[in-house]
Design an enzyme around this catalytic site. Structure first.
Site, short mmCIF file in Angstrom:
data_model
loop_
_atom_site.label_atom_id
_atom_site.label_comp_id
_atom_site.label_asym_id
_atom_site.label_seq_id
_atom_site.Cartn_x
_atom_site.Cartn_y
_atom_site.Cartn_z
N ASP A 1 5.37 24.47 -11.60
CA ASP A 1 4.55 23.69 -11.40
C ASP A 1 4.46 22.58 -12.35
O ASP A 1 5.47 22.57 -13.42
CB ASP A 1 3.10 24.38 -11.18
N CYS B 1 5.26 28.57 -14.64
CA CYS B 1 3.99 27.94 -14.68
C CYS B 1 3.43 27.86 -16.17
O CYS B 1 4.02 28.10 -17.05
CB CYS B 1 2.97 28.57 -13.68
N THR C 1 1.05 29.95 -17.45
CA THR C 1 1.38 31.34 -17.99
C THR C 1 2.34 32.28 -17.42
O THR C 1 2.60 33.18 -18.12
CB THR C 1 -0.21 31.98 -17.69
N HIS D 1 15.67 48.65 -15.14
CA HIS D 1 14.94 49.56 -14.69
C HIS D 1 14.10 49.23 -13.14
O HIS D 1 13.92 49.85 -12.33
CB HIS D 1 13.61 49.93 -15.41
N HIS E 1 15.84 55.17 -10.67
CA HIS E 1 15.14 53.58 -10.77
C HIS E 1 15.40 53.16 -9.17
O HIS E 1 14.35 52.52 -8.88
CB HIS E 1 16.15 52.55 -11.66
C1 RB5 Z 1 -2.14 25.28 -14.17
O1 RB5 Z 1 -3.22 24.62 -15.05
C2 RB5 Z 1 -2.23 26.58 -14.54
O2 RB5 Z 1 -3.41 27.19 -13.78
C3 RB5 Z 1 -0.85 27.18 -13.95
O3 RB5 Z 1 0.13 26.53 -14.46
C4 RB5 Z 1 -0.52 28.54 -14.15
O4 RB5 Z 1 -0.77 29.02 -15.43
C5 RB5 Z 1 -1.45 29.71 -13.19
O5 RB5 Z 1 -0.81 30.88 -13.44
#
Ligand code: RB5
Length: 151
Positions: free
Chosen positions: A11, A67, A69, A100, A137
């Site tokens: 993203d 993304c 996180t 695994h 596994h």
């Molecule tokens: C975008 O601001 C953020 O929410 C997205 O990149 C991600 O971290 C969502 O899990």
């Protein structure tokens, strides 16, 4: 698994890291297919996770999702049957998720993991095989498909 092709997507929050990883992989002569996003303009990560999962399943290859996180991408990706997405913040997680869990999609958080660490995580993920030395596994992964249907 022989690396024939890797699909990569992000993203807006993962765009910059995607571009970085794309070029490091291309440098290693790996065939990387970038399916977006194409800028830092705000977008919805589930759309890209879905596109990537469909490509990974139809090409039987690995995918990388980025993304902010890595959490939203991994949550979305793991809703697709036969996708085993792993959110990794270390080389060890990348290694074990291949050995695994036979992970086929790697998720990284660009706001969590720096570029050099991300490169190491990607290299480890791509160069570690699923451990087929015993059946445990494989059997556990097979359980994914029927365990939720049981009481
Ligand atoms: C975008 O601001 C953020 O929410 C997205 O990149 C991600 O971290 C969502 O899990």
């Amino acid at each position: 698994m022989e690396i024939s092709k890797i699909i990569i997507a992000s993203d807006h929050a993962g765009f910059e890291l995607k571009e970085h990883l794309k070029f490091t992989l291309k440098d290693k002569q790996i065939n990387v297919v970038d399916i977006g996003t194409d800028s830092t303009e705000s977008c919805n990560y589930p759309i890209f996770a879905k596109k990537l999962c469909n490509e990974v399943l139809s090409n039987n290859c690995f995918g990388i999702l980025i993304c902010g996180t890595g959490i939203g991408m991994s949550m979305t990706a793991n809703r697709f049957n036969k996708i085993r997405a792993t959110l990794c913040t270390s080389k060890q997680m990348a290694q074990l998720s291949r050995q695994h869990n036979n992970a086929n999609v790697l998720c990284i958080g660009a706001r969590i993991t720096g570029k050099k660490d991300a490169e190491e995580i990607v290299n480890t993920f791509l160069n570690t095989d699923f451990d087929t030395s015993n059946k445990r596994h494989k059997n556990r992964i097979a359980m994914f498909d029927y365990i939720t249907a049981q009481k």
